[in-house]
Design a protein around this motif. Structure first.
Motif, PDB file in Angstrom:
ATOM      1  N   VAL A   4       1.218  -1.076   0.354  1.00 19.36           N
ATOM      2  CA  VAL A   4       0.331   0.583   0.437  1.00 19.36           C
ATOM      3  C   VAL A   4       1.214   1.007  -0.702  1.00 19.36           C
ATOM      4  O   VAL A   4       0.198   2.392  -0.963  1.00 19.36           O
ATOM      5  CB  VAL A   4      -0.911  -0.158   1.358  1.00 19.36           C
ATOM      6  CG1 VAL A   4      -2.211   1.682   1.098  1.00 19.36           C
ATOM      7  CG2 VAL A   4      -1.780  -1.557   1.205  1.00 19.36           C
ATOM      8  N   ILE A   5       2.071   1.374   0.976  1.00 20.71           N
ATOM      9  CA  ILE A   5       2.647   2.407   0.919  1.00 20.71           C
ATOM     10  C   ILE A   5       3.875   2.864  -0.364  1.00 20.71           C
ATOM     11  O   ILE A   5       3.273   3.757  -0.583  1.00 20.71           O
ATOM     12  CB  ILE A   5       3.883   2.161   1.560  1.00 20.71           C
ATOM     13  CG1 ILE A   5       3.355   2.653   3.205  1.00 20.71           C
ATOM     14  CG2 ILE A   5       4.354   3.073   1.867  1.00 20.71           C
ATOM     15  CD1 ILE A   5       4.075   2.221   4.542  1.00 20.71           C
ATOM     16  N   GLU A   6       3.402   1.601  -0.952  1.00 19.23           N
ATOM     17  CA  GLU A   6       4.339   1.950  -2.293  1.00 19.23           C
ATOM     18  C   GLU A   6       3.718   2.209  -3.627  1.00 19.23           C
ATOM     19  O   GLU A   6       3.680   2.801  -4.629  1.00 19.23           O
ATOM     20  CB  GLU A   6       5.610   0.787  -2.629  1.00 19.23           C
ATOM     21  CG  GLU A   6       5.930   0.564  -1.735  1.00 19.23           C
ATOM     22  CD  GLU A   6       6.741  -1.243  -1.775  1.00 19.23           C
ATOM     23  OE1 GLU A   6       6.386  -1.694  -2.546  1.00 19.23           O
ATOM     24  OE2 GLU A   6       7.700  -1.115  -0.660  1.00 19.23           O
ATOM     25  N   GLY A   7       2.354   1.830  -3.298  1.00 21.58           N
ATOM     26  CA  GLY A   7       1.249   1.846  -4.352  1.00 21.58           C
ATOM     27  C   GLY A   7       1.037   2.871  -4.727  1.00 21.58           C
ATOM     28  O   GLY A   7       0.347   3.908  -5.454  1.00 21.58           O
ATOM     29  N   ALA A   8       0.123   3.857  -3.307  1.00 18.27           N
ATOM     30  CA  ALA A   8       0.683   4.831  -2.919  1.00 18.27           C
ATOM     31  C   ALA A   8       1.389   6.669  -3.359  1.00 18.27           C
ATOM     32  O   ALA A   8       1.143   6.985  -3.944  1.00 18.27           O
ATOM     33  CB  ALA A   8      -0.084   5.488  -1.440  1.00 18.27           C
TER      34      ALA A   8
END
Length: 323
Positions: A136-140
């Protein structure tokens, strides 16, 4: 010596920074209500009131926010998360639980509903483990618009649920926030992906008098530091975090905010396996840091569900002896 206070009097005094007959106490672990609000109310009352007579009854997030019907494989799918109304089964059961407990506890007893932040739910949707959170962090960072749309949807849903929870009898919301640590988003990123949606959700809790924000640090992430300063102006009365795991400690936090502090007990320390002396030392050490003002004595995060309750009974008895 002050006369004996009721739990409501004790917690209200702690929020105002006034003298208390003893520091308010709360601790918790998870339950398995099998989707039933009545079942969750029964086990919650039995643990918090009948067994330990704690100052705050905390409804655990064991009737979880509904996950997407199909597990998302990519963060771009978050933009399609649904708007949920109060007829959503998990929401209905939580409100049923609140009404049942309020009826049993009477009108004044401190009662809080535990909910997670919008960002925390996205982490859970992608997988309840470290790799899911990192995705999620990388995707955000790659797809901020799609992630922000999903965060906005969850925040709107939570705002409605919080408002209904207060109307049903909750004294406030225990709002647990993940991602605001040095191991996760940067401070600037949390101000973009966390804070706006936290604040939007918390608009639903404005009528509550015991709103608490919990700044979560993963116990497996050694050396993790929380962004404590980002939460000192949140519209809540209490700040909670694992002060025995990450900074600031209670004495330092007393100078960083005028809000009440919730902590002092290590959720995987003496409270789960310690001797009477170790438990007493931890309790006395926590109270010494705050001088017993603006302080609710509590574990920093959930106690493991499978540990012995003997240390919990010791802690509860000891606090009355230290009055």
């Amino acid at each position: 010596m002050l006369t004996t206070m009721t739990p409501a009097e004790r917690v209200h005094a702690a929020l105002r920074g006034e003298p208390v007959d003893r520091v308010p106490l709360c601790f918790w672990h998870h339950f398995q209500p099998q989707g039933s609000g009545e079942r969750l109310a029964a086990v919650t009352f039995e643990f918090f009131k009948s067994k330990f007579d704690l100052d705050i009854v905390k409804i655990m997030p064991d009737l979880p926010y509904p996950e997407p019907e199909e597990a998302p494989s990519d963060v771009t799918q978050f933009q399609f998360l649904p708007h949920l109304d109060l007829e959503t089964p998990a929401f209905k059961e939580q409100l049923l639980c609140i009404r049942s407990l309020r009826q049993q506890l009477g009108p004044d007893y401190p009662l809080i509903l535990t909910l997670f932040s919008p960002l925390t739910y996205l982490f859970n949707f992608m997988g309840k483990h470290f790799s899911g959170k990192q995705r999620v962090i990388e995707g955000a960072r790659r797809h901020p618009a799609e992630v922000e749309k999903g965060l906005a949807t969850i925040a709107a849903n939570l705002q409605n649920l919080m408002r209904a929870a207060i109307e049903a009898g909750a004294s406030g919301i225990f709002f647990s926030c993940m991602g605001a640590t040095s191991a996760d988003f940067t401070p600037e990123e949390y101000r973009r992906f966390g804070r706006p949606y936290d604040l939007e959700a918390l608009k639903g809790a404005q009528a509550g008098w015991l709103n608490i924000v919990h700044i979560h640090a993963d116990p497996s992430q050694d050396g993790d530091q929380i962004y404590f300063d980002q939460f000192t102006d949140y519209p809540v009365s209490v700040l909670s975090w694992s002060d025995r795991l990450t900074g600031p400690d209670l004495s330092e936090a007393m100078g960083l905010t005028d809000k009440c502090l919730m902590g002092g007990l290590w959720e995987r320390g003496p409270l789960t396996h310690g001797s009477e002396t170790e438990i007493e030392n931890e309790i006395l050490g926590a109270i010494a840091q705050t001088q017993g003002r603006r302080h609710i004595l509590a574990n920093g995060c959930s106690i493991p569900d499978d540990v012995s309750e003997k240390p919990l009974h010791i802690a509860r008895r000891m606090l009355d002896q230290l009055r």
